[in-house]
Design a protein around this motif. Sequence first.
Motif, PDB file in Angstrom:
ATOM      1  N   ASN A 218       0.537  -1.114   0.793  1.00  0.00           N
ATOM      2  CA  ASN A 218      -0.164   0.042  -0.060  1.00  0.00           C
ATOM      3  C   ASN A 218       1.250   0.983   0.057  1.00  0.00           C
ATOM      4  OD1 ASN A 218      -2.344   1.533  -0.220  1.00  0.00           O
ATOM      5  ND2 ASN A 218      -2.346   1.304   2.041  1.00  0.00           N
ATOM      6  N   THR A 219       2.126   1.002   0.193  1.00  0.00           N
ATOM      7  CA  THR A 219       3.108   2.509  -0.481  1.00  0.00           C
ATOM      8  C   THR A 219       3.955   2.425  -1.374  1.00  0.00           C
ATOM      9  OG1 THR A 219       3.229   2.141   1.980  1.00  0.00           O
ATOM     10  CG2 THR A 219       5.002   3.255   1.190  1.00  0.00           C
ATOM     11  N   PRO A 220       3.940   3.198  -1.885  1.00  0.00           N
ATOM     12  CA  PRO A 220       4.743   3.373  -3.174  1.00  0.00           C
ATOM     13  C   PRO A 220       6.061   3.377  -2.870  1.00  0.00           C
ATOM     14  CG  PRO A 220       2.901   4.834  -2.903  1.00  0.00           C
ATOM     15  CD  PRO A 220       3.355   4.561  -1.964  1.00  0.00           C
ATOM     16  N   LEU A 221       6.555   3.488  -1.810  1.00  0.00           N
ATOM     17  CA  LEU A 221       8.031   4.164  -1.634  1.00  0.00           C
ATOM     18  C   LEU A 221       9.100   3.344  -2.851  1.00  0.00           C
ATOM     19  CD1 LEU A 221      10.574   5.967  -0.591  1.00  0.00           C
ATOM     20  CD2 LEU A 221       9.964   4.962   1.455  1.00  0.00           C
ATOM     21  N   GLY A 222       8.797   1.953  -3.000  1.00  0.00           N
ATOM     22  CA  GLY A 222       9.143   0.931  -3.252  1.00  0.00           C
ATOM     23  C   GLY A 222       9.376   1.512  -4.999  1.00  0.00           C
ATOM     24  N   GLN A 223       8.355   1.089  -5.288  1.00  0.00           N
ATOM     25  CA  GLN A 223       8.278   1.332  -6.439  1.00  0.00           C
ATOM     26  C   GLN A 223       9.646   2.390  -7.391  1.00  0.00           C
ATOM     27  OE1 GLN A 223       4.406   1.487  -6.593  1.00  0.00           O
ATOM     28  NE2 GLN A 223       3.900   2.837  -8.004  1.00  0.00           N
ATOM     29  N   LEU A 224       8.922   3.641  -6.244  1.00  0.00           N
ATOM     30  CA  LEU A 224      10.364   5.390  -6.994  1.00  0.00           C
ATOM     31  C   LEU A 224      11.277   4.919  -7.120  1.00  0.00           C
ATOM     32  CD1 LEU A 224       9.966   8.976  -7.676  1.00  0.00           C
ATOM     33  CD2 LEU A 224      11.141   7.753  -4.908  1.00  0.00           C
ATOM     34  N   ILE A 225      11.907   3.828  -5.987  1.00  0.00           N
ATOM     35  CA  ILE A 225      13.585   3.428  -5.787  1.00  0.00           C
ATOM     36  C   ILE A 225      13.857   2.320  -6.558  1.00  0.00           C
ATOM     37  CG2 ILE A 225      15.456   3.046  -4.647  1.00  0.00           C
ATOM     38  CD1 ILE A 225      14.078   5.702  -3.986  1.00  0.00           C
ATOM     39  N   ASP A 226      12.930   1.980  -7.432  1.00  0.00           N
ATOM     40  CA  ASP A 226      13.216   0.937  -8.435  1.00  0.00           C
ATOM     41  C   ASP A 226      13.299   1.623  -9.641  1.00  0.00           C
ATOM     42  OD1 ASP A 226      13.863  -1.530  -6.447  1.00  0.00           O
ATOM     43  OD2 ASP A 226      11.160  -1.654  -6.902  1.00  0.00           O
ATOM     44  N   ALA A 227      12.412   2.358  -9.773  1.00  0.00           N
ATOM     45  CA  ALA A 227      12.332   2.731 -11.168  1.00  0.00           C
ATOM     46  C   ALA A 227      13.116   3.562 -11.531  1.00  0.00           C
ATOM     47  CB  ALA A 227      11.012   3.388 -11.323  1.00  0.00           C
ATOM     48  N   ASP A 228      14.130   4.708 -10.508  1.00  0.00           N
ATOM     49  CA  ASP A 228      14.912   5.858 -10.964  1.00  0.00           C
ATOM     50  C   ASP A 228      16.069   4.990  -9.362  1.00  0.00           C
ATOM     51  OD1 ASP A 228      16.764   7.790 -10.879  1.00  0.00           O
ATOM     52  OD2 ASP A 228      15.525   9.082 -11.618  1.00  0.00           O
ATOM     53  N   GLU A 229      17.149   4.430  -9.677  1.00  0.00           N
ATOM     54  CA  GLU A 229      18.675   4.304  -9.176  1.00  0.00           C
ATOM     55  C   GLU A 229      20.212   5.380  -8.903  1.00  0.00           C
ATOM     56  OE1 GLU A 229      19.700   0.427 -10.168  1.00  0.00           O
ATOM     57  OE2 GLU A 229      18.336  -0.268  -8.961  1.00  0.00           O
ATOM     58  N   HIS A 230      19.678   6.062  -8.843  1.00  0.00           N
ATOM     59  CA  HIS A 230      20.670   7.617 -10.217  1.00  0.00           C
ATOM     60  C   HIS A 230      19.943   8.091  -9.611  1.00  0.00           C
ATOM     61  CE1 HIS A 230      22.886   3.276 -11.477  1.00  0.00           C
ATOM     62  NE2 HIS A 230      21.620   3.603 -12.804  1.00  0.00           N
ATOM     63  N   SER A 231      19.019   8.965  -9.436  1.00  0.00           N
ATOM     64  CA  SER A 231      19.386  10.415  -8.975  1.00  0.00           C
ATOM     65  C   SER A 231      18.329  10.250  -7.686  1.00  0.00           C
ATOM     66  CB  SER A 231      17.529  10.014  -9.758  1.00  0.00           C
ATOM     67  OG  SER A 231      17.167  10.682 -10.903  1.00  0.00           O
ATOM     68  N   ASN A 232      19.241  11.747  -6.961  1.00  0.00           N
ATOM     69  CA  ASN A 232      18.732  12.246  -5.614  1.00  0.00           C
ATOM     70  C   ASN A 232      17.384  13.123  -5.511  1.00  0.00           C
ATOM     71  OD1 ASN A 232      21.202  11.943  -4.869  1.00  0.00           O
ATOM     72  ND2 ASN A 232      21.982  14.015  -6.154  1.00  0.00           N
ATOM     73  N   ILE A 233      16.760  12.388  -4.880  1.00  0.00           N
ATOM     74  CA  ILE A 233      15.715  12.413  -4.784  1.00  0.00           C
ATOM     75  C   ILE A 233      14.754  13.262  -3.319  1.00  0.00           C
ATOM     76  CG2 ILE A 233      13.627  10.950  -4.437  1.00  0.00           C
ATOM     77  CD1 ILE A 233      14.576   8.643  -5.986  1.00  0.00           C
ATOM     78  N   LEU A 234      14.473  13.747  -3.250  1.00  0.00           N
ATOM     79  CA  LEU A 234      13.514  13.936  -2.012  1.00  0.00           C
ATOM     80  C   LEU A 234      11.731  13.375  -2.452  1.00  0.00           C
ATOM     81  CD1 LEU A 234      12.729  16.405   0.615  1.00  0.00           C
ATOM     82  CD2 LEU A 234      12.244  18.196  -1.755  1.00  0.00           C
ATOM     83  N   ALA A 235      11.367  13.163  -1.051  1.00  0.00           N
ATOM     84  CA  ALA A 235      10.444  12.617  -0.971  1.00  0.00           C
ATOM     85  C   ALA A 235       9.081  12.791  -0.119  1.00  0.00           C
ATOM     86  CB  ALA A 235      10.550  10.786  -1.177  1.00  0.00           C
ATOM     87  N   PHE A 236       8.553  13.112  -0.255  1.00  0.00           N
ATOM     88  CA  PHE A 236       6.857  13.585   0.373  1.00  0.00           C
ATOM     89  C   PHE A 236       5.937  12.222   0.492  1.00  0.00           C
ATOM     90  CE2 PHE A 236       8.781  17.655  -0.774  1.00  0.00           C
ATOM     91  CZ  PHE A 236       8.973  18.396   0.578  1.00  0.00           C
ATOM     92  N   GLN A 237       6.841  11.026   1.971  1.00  0.00           N
ATOM     93  CA  GLN A 237       5.927   9.987   1.968  1.00  0.00           C
ATOM     94  C   GLN A 237       4.871  10.652   2.114  1.00  0.00           C
ATOM     95  OE1 GLN A 237       6.511   7.213   0.633  1.00  0.00           O
ATOM     96  NE2 GLN A 237       4.482   6.041   1.675  1.00  0.00           N
ATOM     97  N   VAL A 238       2.995  10.661   2.084  1.00  0.00           N
ATOM     98  CA  VAL A 238       1.723  10.995   2.267  1.00  0.00           C
ATOM     99  C   VAL A 238       1.221   9.137   2.562  1.00  0.00           C
ATOM    100  CG1 VAL A 238       0.040  12.058   2.564  1.00  0.00           C
ATOM    101  CG2 VAL A 238       1.954  13.057   1.269  1.00  0.00           C
TER     102      VAL A 238
END
Length: 392
Positions: free
Chosen positions: A234-254
Amino acid sequence: MGVSRQAHLPLYRSHSLPRGHQYQVVALLLQGGGALGSYQPGVYQGLAEADLHPNWVAGISIGALNAAIIAGNPPDKRVDQLRRFWETICQPPLLPSTPLSHLDTSQWPDPMQHMLAGWEAWRSLLEGQNGFYRPRLPWRFHPNCSPAEVSFYDTSPLKQTLEQLVDFDRLNDSRQMRVSVGAVNVRSGNFVCFDNTRHTLRAEHFMASGALPPGFPAVEIDGEFYWDGGVVSNTPLGQLIDADEHSNILAFQVDLWSARGDLPHNMKEVAMRQKDIQYSSRTRMTTDVLRHELHVREMLSELMKLVPAEHHDKEIFQAARRAAGSQRLNIIHLIYQDKVYDDHYKDYQFGMQTMRQHWHSGYQDIRNSLQRPGWLDMPDAANPCVTHDIHR
């Protein structure tokens, strides 16, 4: 109509990203949670007022529906369209709204708030919600239904609502914003991430992400049937990292469910606690795993600098180079906090007044988060993954 007047005030002393920052991705990650999802537009409103505009939005279930509204509208219309969406689906489809739902009940005694919340939840079960879902007639239940009909409710009204509020041409332009939504293939049981960099997304993709059985039916997409992504995660955090392993990310996890909570002392509290644990999807554990993974990749990058140049063409070095990295991940975690009127039905209690209070809570939480100095700073090599949470 809308959220309270106080919720429209500008952020006070909020911090925004400095010009020239090194985040390639500013992501908004929206968990599923039914009626609790009105917390998420409040968070988005606060981000928009602070001039923090995500370039990637990922959602599951109700989070996917909010993601569609955000990505499918220009920045200056997103908050208004989110409000229009929630004010649409928080109306009952048959009988008039409860008169008390238009009053400010936040200062009412707890028993009265519980009573009103229970009444609104009961109406949702019996009547459905305007522009969202409606009960199926009893004679529609028979042993040979299509997979798209095996459910207690019909969600076909949601398709029209989304098509009225979302510009799907804009949503599918990944140059404007990347969009990812999660669903589960009913036949294979595999989690699937629909992404506008790989798929042309339609209303059906977002409906599939929110098709929680047995209440809602599976949604057919290209010959396959899909259920709510929250059935698996139920949380999309994992799919974000799996899809982009090289970018620096600021994530607002709600998040709409808190993994931590009090021990239950009656059956209603058991039901409520069970949902919290199940649908929180162990966000904290996922974050800990990501923190460890980024730390290992950072160490591997440093170790590779010690390898003599004559060994750089070896297969094991090339494999290590692919695995190494110096990615930075900053997670601003916002978790909905239960209210005095919440009960085991909080995910299908779509009362108008409750919606406004959830919205205001999200707004206040992001407002407080953005006032914290240093929370938007880029993590360093020693701690490539950091998290911040005003409730922890």
